[in-house]
Design a protein around this motif. Structure first.
Motif, short mmCIF file in Angstrom:
data_model
loop_
_atom_site.label_atom_id
_atom_site.label_comp_id
_atom_site.label_asym_id
_atom_site.label_seq_id
_atom_site.Cartn_x
_atom_site.Cartn_y
_atom_site.Cartn_z
N LYS A 11 89.30 24.95 96.75
CA LYS A 11 90.12 24.99 98.68
C LYS A 11 91.38 25.54 98.41
O LYS A 11 91.75 26.30 99.76
N ALA A 12 92.27 26.32 97.48
CA ALA A 12 93.23 26.51 97.43
C ALA A 12 93.62 27.83 97.68
O ALA A 12 94.07 28.39 98.47
N TYR A 13 92.52 28.33 97.45
CA TYR A 13 92.34 30.27 97.70
C TYR A 13 91.39 30.32 99.00
O TYR A 13 91.90 31.29 100.14
N LEU A 14 91.17 29.46 99.26
CA LEU A 14 89.93 29.04 100.75
C LEU A 14 91.25 28.95 101.52
O LEU A 14 91.07 30.02 102.84
N ALA A 15 92.41 28.35 101.52
CA ALA A 15 93.48 27.97 102.34
C ALA A 15 94.78 29.91 102.88
O ALA A 15 94.97 29.87 104.08
N LYS A 16 93.89 30.02 101.65
CA LYS A 16 95.06 31.47 102.19
C LYS A 16 94.19 32.94 102.30
O LYS A 16 94.36 34.16 102.55
N SER A 17 92.34 32.54 102.98
CA SER A 17 91.77 33.89 103.44
C SER A 17 92.28 34.04 104.58
O SER A 17 91.51 32.84 105.40
N LEU A 23 84.80 30.80 106.99
CA LEU A 23 83.46 29.90 105.37
C LEU A 23 83.81 28.68 105.66
O LEU A 23 82.66 28.19 105.80
N GLU A 24 84.37 27.69 106.38
CA GLU A 24 83.84 26.77 106.33
C GLU A 24 83.48 25.68 107.65
O GLU A 24 82.43 25.07 107.58
N ILE A 28 78.57 25.74 103.12
CA ILE A 28 78.32 26.18 102.48
C ILE A 28 78.31 26.42 100.99
O ILE A 28 79.19 25.79 101.47
N ASP A 29 77.97 26.39 99.75
CA ASP A 29 78.02 26.18 98.84
C ASP A 29 79.09 27.39 98.39
O ASP A 29 78.50 28.63 98.02
N LEU A 30 80.89 27.21 98.01
CA LEU A 30 81.16 28.40 97.77
C LEU A 30 81.80 28.02 96.31
O LEU A 30 81.69 27.11 95.59
N PHE A 31 82.16 29.09 95.25
CA PHE A 31 82.31 29.41 93.98
C PHE A 31 83.13 30.79 94.35
O PHE A 31 83.74 30.71 94.98
N LEU A 32 84.21 30.39 92.99
CA LEU A 32 85.39 31.60 92.40
C LEU A 32 84.30 33.17 91.51
O LEU A 32 83.97 31.88 90.58
N LEU A 106 86.31 34.38 95.88
CA LEU A 106 85.53 33.75 96.17
C LEU A 106 83.36 34.32 96.87
O LEU A 106 83.92 35.65 97.29
N ALA A 107 82.75 33.48 96.22
CA ALA A 107 81.68 34.14 96.54
C ALA A 107 80.26 33.35 97.02
O ALA A 107 80.88 31.82 96.64
N PHE A 108 79.16 33.49 97.64
CA PHE A 108 78.17 32.40 97.57
C PHE A 108 76.80 33.16 97.82
O PHE A 108 77.18 34.31 97.49
#
Length: 208
Positions: A11-17, A23-24, A28-32, A106-108
């Motif tokens: 969530k922290a990295y997604l907020a900066k993208s 993506l939101e 979908i299922d995100l991971f790093l 960030l990846a999926f």
């Protein structure tokens, strides 16, 4: 390489993208994905097809010809996208991506979410912008000249199974040199500790 599934970290990295909203919306299922400097981020032999967005660090993308010649295609930092072409076509058998420094993306999974991706106008717009940027960057770049030694080492690393070169005459043909030239280069590389002779006409990279 390491996968990170911690929700708060993601969530922290997604907020900066810059692609957060896209993506939101995909839901979908995100991971790093975390990589060390020099580690391959994408390569033809990788089985898992991922869509990745750089959120920390930088990377280099290059093309390895069948003769071992290395062509720089692009470089990328935060918000650079990997896997955009793989949404539509199989991965190229000659394109590699390497972490220039410690890298987090960030990846999926592309295969798992392909239908969702193709039905999303926002995602397709994002991919279109990414591909346009890459085409412009590639058009502005020239192939970096490389010596026969560089081509041999590159050929062994990326084109030879387990980094092992066997059969000087056959491999010299692929490298566009004579078997005598190839033998001389391999002798130099062995003396320098880059390769190790493991049999008649067979050499293995000391470090893959």
């Amino acid at each position: 390489m390491k996968k990170i599934f911690d929700p708060d970290t993601i969530k922290a990295y997604l907020a900066k993208s810059r692609y957060r909203s896209v993506l939101e919306d995909l839901q979908i299922d995100l991971f790093l994905m975390q990589y060390e400097k020099g580690e391959l981020v994408t390569a033809p032999f990788q089985e898992e097809m991922l869509f990745q967005i750089v959120v920390q660090g930088s990377l280099n993308i290059y093309f390895i010809r069948n003769d071992g010649a290395k062509y720089s295609l692009s470089s990328g930092e935060i918000d650079y996208i990997l896997g955009d072409t793989e949404v539509f076509y199989p991965q190229s058998d000659s394109v590699y991506t390497e972490a220039e420094e410690p890298l987090i993306c960030l990846a999926f999974s592309i295969n798992r979410h392909r239908n969702i991706l193709l039905d999303s106008p926002g995602f397709l717009r994002m991919v279109g912008e990414s591909l346009t940027f890459k085409i412009r960057a590639i058009a502005a770049m020239d192939a970096a000249p490389s010596s026969l030694k560089e081509r041999v080492l590159s050929y062994m690393k990326y084109k030879c199974e387990d980094g092992v070169l066997r059969g000087l005459e056959q491999e010299a043909f692929h490298l566009h040199c004579s078997s005598r030239q190839l033998q001389r280069i391999l002798n130099q590389c062995e003396h320098g500790g880059f390769v190790k002779k493991i049999g008649k006409g067979a050499y293995k990279l000391a470090v893959l």
